[in-house]
Design a protein around this motif. Structure first.
Motif, PDB file in Angstrom:
ATOM      1  N   GLN A 123       0.827  -1.213   0.000  1.00 57.07           N
ATOM      2  CA  GLN A 123       0.000   0.000   0.000  1.00 57.07           C
ATOM      3  C   GLN A 123       0.857   1.258   0.000  1.00 57.07           C
ATOM      4  N   GLY A 137      -7.377   0.503  -0.926  1.00 51.16           N
ATOM      5  CA  GLY A 137      -7.828  -0.712  -0.269  1.00 51.16           C
ATOM      6  C   GLY A 137      -7.271  -1.941  -0.974  1.00 51.16           C
ATOM      7  N   THR A 138      -7.722  -3.118  -0.556  1.00 45.82           N
ATOM      8  CA  THR A 138      -7.268  -4.379  -1.143  1.00 45.82           C
ATOM      9  C   THR A 138      -8.431  -5.370  -1.143  1.00 45.82           C
ATOM     10  N   TYR A 139      -8.222  -6.504  -1.792  1.00 44.29           N
ATOM     11  CA  TYR A 139      -9.143  -7.618  -1.638  1.00 44.29           C
ATOM     12  C   TYR A 139      -9.014  -8.171  -0.215  1.00 44.29           C
ATOM     13  N   ILE A 163     -14.349   2.590  -9.079  1.00 51.38           N
ATOM     14  CA  ILE A 163     -14.602   2.776  -7.649  1.00 51.38           C
ATOM     15  C   ILE A 163     -15.684   3.829  -7.435  1.00 51.38           C
ATOM     16  N   PHE A 173     -14.656  -0.084  -1.000  1.00 50.31           N
ATOM     17  CA  PHE A 173     -13.453  -0.508  -0.287  1.00 50.31           C
ATOM     18  C   PHE A 173     -13.833  -1.510   0.810  1.00 50.31           C
ATOM     19  N   SER A 177      -9.235  -3.111   5.031  1.00 53.50           N
ATOM     20  CA  SER A 177      -8.004  -3.004   4.238  1.00 53.50           C
ATOM     21  C   SER A 177      -7.609  -1.576   3.899  1.00 53.50           C
ATOM     22  N   VAL A 178      -8.355  -0.592   4.383  1.00 54.12           N
ATOM     23  CA  VAL A 178      -8.185   0.772   3.898  1.00 54.12           C
ATOM     24  C   VAL A 178      -6.950   1.466   4.482  1.00 54.12           C
ATOM     25  N   ASN A 215      -7.812   0.231  -5.551  1.00 52.64           N
ATOM     26  CA  ASN A 215      -7.716  -1.013  -4.779  1.00 52.64           C
ATOM     27  C   ASN A 215      -6.640  -1.906  -5.372  1.00 52.64           C
TER      28      ASN A 215
END
Length: 288
Positions: A123, A137-139, A163, A173, A177-178, A215
């Motif tokens: 990140q 963010g992420t999965y 997004i 998001f 994970s943010v 993301n």
């Protein structure tokens, strides 16, 4: 090098990674073993934090306080504890934490989830490569608390254009994970005082104010679920919160009435229909 003796910066190729603060809140219903695992996963990142803010939202149990104190002692150079006498809910607690964070980049973490070792490295590298980004963010992988087996991977749109479109109806998001810029969060007034769904309202307000988001299409956080999760997701309490936050977003002018109505109708359907149907809908349509 000891666990608490961390570098304050790191280079990847020609990019210098920004320093970051971790922000976590915890309250007295958290299981001590989950808090311990969550804290460990963030403090042992391959690119470790320069600052860690733990907000104690109300008085904690003795067991939780023991864990908090042990991490404070071990990571005394970076560990900050913000204590709030009464439980005020996640939004207000997180705002207290944002005020205490020393770095402009803040990585959010829930007190019962697990970050993979390279989460913060990836990140912060993306922030370094794309300095105009404000929120990343992420999965997320949902895993069974008892068997440790994967239940599902929750995917979200990757690029900003997608997004922004997705945010009109759902949170673009995964909240666990943010990572975001403190300066931008402060500019929009931080989190709201909502008890539930405050993360979606926060993300929508960020985007509406011009924040750029992205993301990472990779699982970098593991989200704990158990047998109670389906009931929580179809509960009247969550349904009301879901409708309320979408009404707030609609009134702000960010979404159309259709964007407000359609997901609310779906949520009401999930509340009314049997759990088996709820699970099928969630698995088929809501997990990417």
């Amino acid at each position: 090098m000891s666990r608490g003796d961390f570098p304050v910066f790191k280079r990847v190729g020609r990019y210098t990674l920004p320093e970051y603060s971790v922000l976590m809140s915890v309250y007295d219903r958290e299981l001590p073993e989950n808090l311990n695992e969550s804290l460990e996963s963030m403090l042992m990142q391959s690119y470790p934090p320069s600052d860690f803010v733990l907000v104690c939202d109300g008085k904690l149990t003795n067991e939780l306080n023991i864990i908090v104190k042990s991490f404070e002692n071990e990571f005394k150079n970076i560990f900050q504890i913000v204590r709030i006498d009464e439980n005020v809910g996640p939004g207000r607690a997180l705002n207290e934490g944002i005020d205490a964070c020393k770095c402009d980049y803040i990585v959010r973490m829930d007190s019962d989830d697990i970050s993979l070792p390279n989460r913060c490295l990836k990140q912060m590298l993306l922030f370094a490569v794309k300095p105009k980004l404000d929120i990343i963010g992420t999965y997320v992988e949902e895993f069974d608390d008892k068997t440790n087996s994967t239940v599902a991977v929750k995917k979200v749109p990757i690029m900003h254009k997608d997004i922004d479109a997705y945010a009109k109806r759902r949170n673009p998001f995964n909240r666990q994970s943010v990572a975001f810029r403190k300066s931008f969060a402060v500019k929009i007034g931080g989190y709201s005082d909502l008890k539930l769904c405050e993360d979606y309202e926060f993300a929508a307000r960020m985007l509406a104010a011009g924040a750029r988001g992205q993301n990472i299409p990779e699982v970098l956080v593991k989200y704990r679920v158990d047998e109670k999760t389906p009931e929580i997701r179809k509960s009247w309490r969550l349904t009301k919160a879901f409708i309320k936050v979408r009404w707030i977003i609609f009134l702000s002018g960010y979404t159309s009435f259709r964007d407000f109505f359609m997901p609310c109708a779906l949520q009401l359907g999930l509340f009314i229909l049997p759990r088996k149907f709820t699970r099928w809908v969630y698995t088929t349509f809501l997990r990417g």
